[in-house]
Design a protein around this motif. Sequence first.
Motif, mmCIF file in Angstrom:
data_model
loop_
_atom_site.group_PDB
_atom_site.id
_atom_site.type_symbol
_atom_site.label_atom_id
_atom_site.label_comp_id
_atom_site.label_asym_id
_atom_site.label_seq_id
_atom_site.Cartn_x
_atom_site.Cartn_y
_atom_site.Cartn_z
ATOM 1 N N GLU A 176 0.821 -1.097 0.411
ATOM 2 C CA GLU A 176 -0.052 -0.443 -0.401
ATOM 3 C C GLU A 176 0.475 1.392 0.169
ATOM 4 O OE1 GLU A 176 -3.228 2.091 0.077
ATOM 5 O OE2 GLU A 176 -2.947 0.399 -0.526
ATOM 6 N N ILE A 177 2.034 1.350 0.649
ATOM 7 C CA ILE A 177 3.279 2.270 0.852
ATOM 8 C C ILE A 177 4.013 1.608 0.319
ATOM 9 C CG2 ILE A 177 3.709 4.300 2.168
ATOM 10 C CD1 ILE A 177 1.805 2.850 4.026
ATOM 11 N N PRO A 178 4.397 2.234 -1.184
ATOM 12 C CA PRO A 178 6.325 1.210 -0.996
ATOM 13 C C PRO A 178 7.483 1.539 -0.970
ATOM 14 C CG PRO A 178 4.735 1.825 -3.291
ATOM 15 C CD PRO A 178 3.501 2.372 -1.814
ATOM 16 N N VAL A 179 6.845 3.233 -0.382
ATOM 17 C CA VAL A 179 8.333 3.854 -0.129
ATOM 18 C C VAL A 179 8.691 2.673 1.445
ATOM 19 C CG1 VAL A 179 7.288 5.201 1.743
ATOM 20 C CG2 VAL A 179 9.327 5.897 0.849
ATOM 21 N N LEU A 180 8.102 2.168 2.473
ATOM 22 C CA LEU A 180 8.349 1.630 3.474
ATOM 23 C C LEU A 180 9.322 0.240 2.601
ATOM 24 C CD1 LEU A 180 5.387 1.227 5.507
ATOM 25 C CD2 LEU A 180 7.025 3.360 5.914
#
Length: 274
Positions: A262-266
């Motif tokens: 959902e939050i690819p930066v993580l």
Amino acid sequence: MKKSIFISLLSVLLLTAATPDKKTTIFVIGDSTAANKDTTGGKQERGWAMMLQGCFDADYIVVDNHAVNGRSSKSFINEGRWDKVLEKMKPGDYVIIQFGHNDEKAQPERHTDPGSTFDYNLSKFVREAREHGGIPVLMNCVVRRNFFVKAPEIADDELLRTSTFKDGVKMIEGDSLIDTHGLYAQAPRDVAARMNCHFVDANQITHDLEQGLGREGSKKLHMWFLPGQEPSEPKGKQDNTHYSIYGGTTVANLLADALCEEIPVLKKYRLKGK
């Protein structure tokens, strides 16, 4: 010489104070399925968020778990617990919001209604997190291990913690997991859509996990022990709500994977092989 040493030390202190904290915090708010648990005496119960730090590089991501046994979205707010999270939140931090198990309960200090007061509280979390520079992530409630044709009436999941094996519900189980949350699992999805908020379908993820393991295999996810099987629970236990060490770890990893999708930066902070 002393003056030079003093100036050097002062420079280091000023530089350290001016260096921004590179760590991002993932706050978690929710109920007993996520909460930190007492591990003294070899106790086996774990909340999934208790195990979440092990999924991320602690040099960059810090998990600050504020989930508490027995809380609903209403009681979490009314007890001032949400205010304490907001006081700690800094821009760029995340907050995972997961309620439902106790919002279903009839007690007025906890009960909310999906489509109404439950949605209002979830919206409040999202709105106020954003006002503090935080990034909210709505998750719906994890499933209960319910293979009964009709879910047993449980006044309070917290009572399962003091029960023994003989206190467990004596009902015939089938092969299909049956939902116990109804619209309480749908409401977070609806609020996320209305507010353009990140959403992770924890209900579906844990449904697939429990159903995939089946009626017997899924017991190892939970505090399900025969008498004499687990030293910390000598009388055994039949708790289909709360997680064992294996269950908490497994669910934490599945939800961490979903969070990173959902939050690819993580993703770059997700520990490999965990």
